[in-house]
Enzyme design. Structure first.
Site, mmCIF file in Angstrom:
data_model
loop_
_atom_site.group_PDB
_atom_site.id
_atom_site.type_symbol
_atom_site.label_atom_id
_atom_site.label_comp_id
_atom_site.label_asym_id
_atom_site.label_seq_id
_atom_site.Cartn_x
_atom_site.Cartn_y
_atom_site.Cartn_z
ATOM 1 N N CYS A 1 0.834 -1.207 0.000
ATOM 2 C CA CYS A 1 0.000 0.000 0.000
ATOM 3 C C CYS A 1 0.872 1.262 0.000
ATOM 4 O O CYS A 1 1.474 1.575 -1.016
ATOM 5 C CB CYS A 1 -0.988 -0.046 1.163
ATOM 6 S SG CYS A 1 -2.344 1.125 0.980
ATOM 7 N N HIS B 1 -3.212 -5.414 1.696
ATOM 8 C CA HIS B 1 -2.510 -5.625 2.964
ATOM 9 C C HIS B 1 -2.447 -7.102 3.358
ATOM 10 O O HIS B 1 -3.239 -7.548 4.194
ATOM 11 C CB HIS B 1 -3.198 -4.830 4.078
ATOM 12 C CG HIS B 1 -3.101 -3.360 3.888
ATOM 13 N ND1 HIS B 1 -1.975 -2.637 4.218
ATOM 14 C CD2 HIS B 1 -3.971 -2.467 3.370
ATOM 15 C CE1 HIS B 1 -2.165 -1.365 3.919
ATOM 16 N NE2 HIS B 1 -3.371 -1.232 3.400
ATOM 17 N N GLU C 1 -0.592 -8.389 5.308
ATOM 18 C CA GLU C 1 -0.227 -8.466 6.732
ATOM 19 C C GLU C 1 -1.448 -8.452 7.646
ATOM 20 O O GLU C 1 -1.327 -8.691 8.841
ATOM 21 C CB GLU C 1 0.734 -7.321 7.098
ATOM 22 C CG GLU C 1 0.120 -5.914 7.148
ATOM 23 C CD GLU C 1 -0.006 -5.214 5.794
ATOM 24 O OE1 GLU C 1 0.124 -5.904 4.746
ATOM 25 O OE2 GLU C 1 -0.239 -3.991 5.781
#
Lengths: 189, 295
Positions: A83, A172, A174
């Site tokens: 991002c 994302h 993560e």
């Protein structure tokens, strides 16, 4: 990966979701270090630039004289940006134009889908299966150079790409608890 | 249950992106540009900063729409705006305006003394204030995707922010050592839903980012609440009521990143001019406290 020593992966910790990246990298089998100075950068084998506000991260990189050390780092070692991190790695940034590390040959449009109300979770085809992708005020990759390989797409534009040792995602990985994308990055070390 | 709500997860995700950052109160586009230039990770649009609300009195409401539009047009970072506690139609207006985050805030005059907004009815993300763990978990159960400890807004005094972050961290730590049957009793005492109490007991943290607000006036104040466990800071009157707002804004941004590095904190603390004037909390009459609004 070496059997004797786990790789030490830095996560740029100026601002953003750096702790979520540390959790994902540790699940994928790496040791991690929060990177805030050039001394931290000198210790790591690879670097993740997390999600966050790219404007804020860029200001801090400039105040703290970290822009040039990061450029040199990217010339020698793998970097993965998600991002805001993807925005910082691009050769060109639009809406509005801003300075970047020029590590991956691509043009990235900031907030490509709109504001927070347009943020979304989608399932993407990935490695023969599916990958949950969380897009938050995400950028759109509008152009990629000839050296770039597209690993996943959404609505006809690349959302996960690699160029040599570097990777970038506009979403994302993560934030989902699925560490396959981080494992792919570790395979480059 | 809120933990499985996809929209809520996305809004918690946006809060994750703000960690380590500084969210600054601004009253017009010009201030918003200064805040963005200094490195704010978001701005909070409001009509008057808390210290002026305190001084001038009267009913404090949502910002005029025009100001929010101008601020949105002026910056690229996320824009937040405040709605009164329980004023769900102000929140509807802010959602239609497409602000990135709504702060259901005790800094404005409450519209409802018994009920907070049912935040699950909205797509827009909400942040709410809390003074303790029970209050934080009630707001999360209602749909808040970010918690900020309340402190005492507009006071320039960090003592209440410290009290509230310490309280929440201590109460969370306590939950992690209790047995299952004790958690049911604890949920009753906290006045919070059991599923959220169990989640905190298992993880030792809130299921949403936990930021700090209310009284931060210096780089060292920001670093203090972050060393105590806050993950980012809101600065209200502390920036634009100081003698050199841009320098102070930059310094607080630096302090939020290098909160554990005394040498960098020292650098951030040099040559900042005068901080905002502060208030002694014990000298404030109880009816002038903002932190006791909401429950």
């Amino acid at each position: 990966m070496s059997a004797t020593r786990k790789k030490l992966v830095g996560v740029l910790a100026l601002q953003g979701d750096f702790e979520a990246h540390q959790r994902a990298l540790e699940t994928a089998g790496a040791d991690t270090l929060q990177v805030r100075t050039t001394e931290d950068l000198d210790r790591v084998d690879a670097l993740v630039i997390p999600g966050g506000e790219s404007t804020t991260m860029l200001k801090l990189l400039v105040y703290m004289d970290l822009l040039e050390p990061l450029r040199s780092f990217a010339e020698a070692k793998p970097v993965f940006g998600t991002c805001a991190g993807a925005i910082l790695l691009a050769t060109e940034v639009t809406h509005p134009s801003q300075e970047s590390l020029q590590a991956i040959d691509m043009t990235v449009e900031r907030n490509g889908y709109g504001r927070q109300i347009d943020s979304r979770v989608v399932m993407l085809p990935f490695q023969g299966g599916e990958l949950e992708a969380v897009f938050i005020r995400a950028p759109i990759i509008r152009r990629t150079g000839p050296g770039v390989t597209v690993l996943a797409e959404y609505q006809g534009t690349p959302v996960l790409i690699e160029q040599g040792r570097h990777m970038a995602a506009t979403f994302h990985p993560e934030l989902t608890g699925d560490s396959r994308v981080h494992a792919l990055f570790l395979s480059k070390l | 249950m809120i933990l499985n709500n996809e929209r809520w997860r996305l809004n918690v995700g946006l809060a994750e992106m703000l960690k380590g950052g500084v969210i600054m109160d601004v009253i017009n586009a010009e201030q918003a540009v200064i805040a963005e230039r200094a490195g704010a990770c978001a701005v909070m649009a409001l009509e008057r900063v808390p210290s002026d609300i305190r001084k001038e009195g009267g009913v404090a409401r949502m910002s005029p729409v025009r100001i929010i539009r101008e601020i949105k047009a002026a910056v690229n970072i996320p824009v937040m705006a405040k709605a009164r506690i329980g004023h769900f139609t102000e929140a509807q207006v802010l959602e239609a305006l497409e602000v990135d985050y709504i702060d259901e805030s005790e800094v404005l005059t409450p519209a409802d003394e018994e009920h907070h907004i049912d935040k699950k009815q909205f797509k827009t993300a909400f942040v709410c204030g809390a003074r303790n763990l029970g209050e934080a978990l009630r707001r999360i159960a209602e749909g808040a995707a970010m918690i900020r400890t309340k402190g005492e807004a507009g006071s320039g005094n960090i003592v209440e922010a410290v009290r509230h972050i310490r309280t929440i961290i201590k109460e969370m730590r306590h939950l992690t050592i209790l047995g299952k049957e004790e958690l049911v009793h604890e949920a009753k005492i906290l006045g919070a839903p059991l599923d959220l109490v169990e989640w905190v007991a298992a993880n030792g943290r809130l299921p949403v980012p936990n930021f700090s607000a209310g009284g931060i006036a210096t780089p060292a104040d920001a670093a203090l609440v972050m060393q105590l466990g806050a993950e980012a800071v809101f600065v209200g009157s502390g920036i634009f009521k100081s003698s050199d707002p841009e320098a102070r804004a930059k310094a607080i941004v630096k302090a939020a990143t290098y909160y554990k590095d005394p040498v960098k904190l020292l650098e951030a603390s040099e040559d900042l001019g005068m901080a905002m004037p502060g208030l002694e909390i014990s000298k404030l009459p109880p009816e002038e406290l903002m932190q006791t609004r909401g429950w």
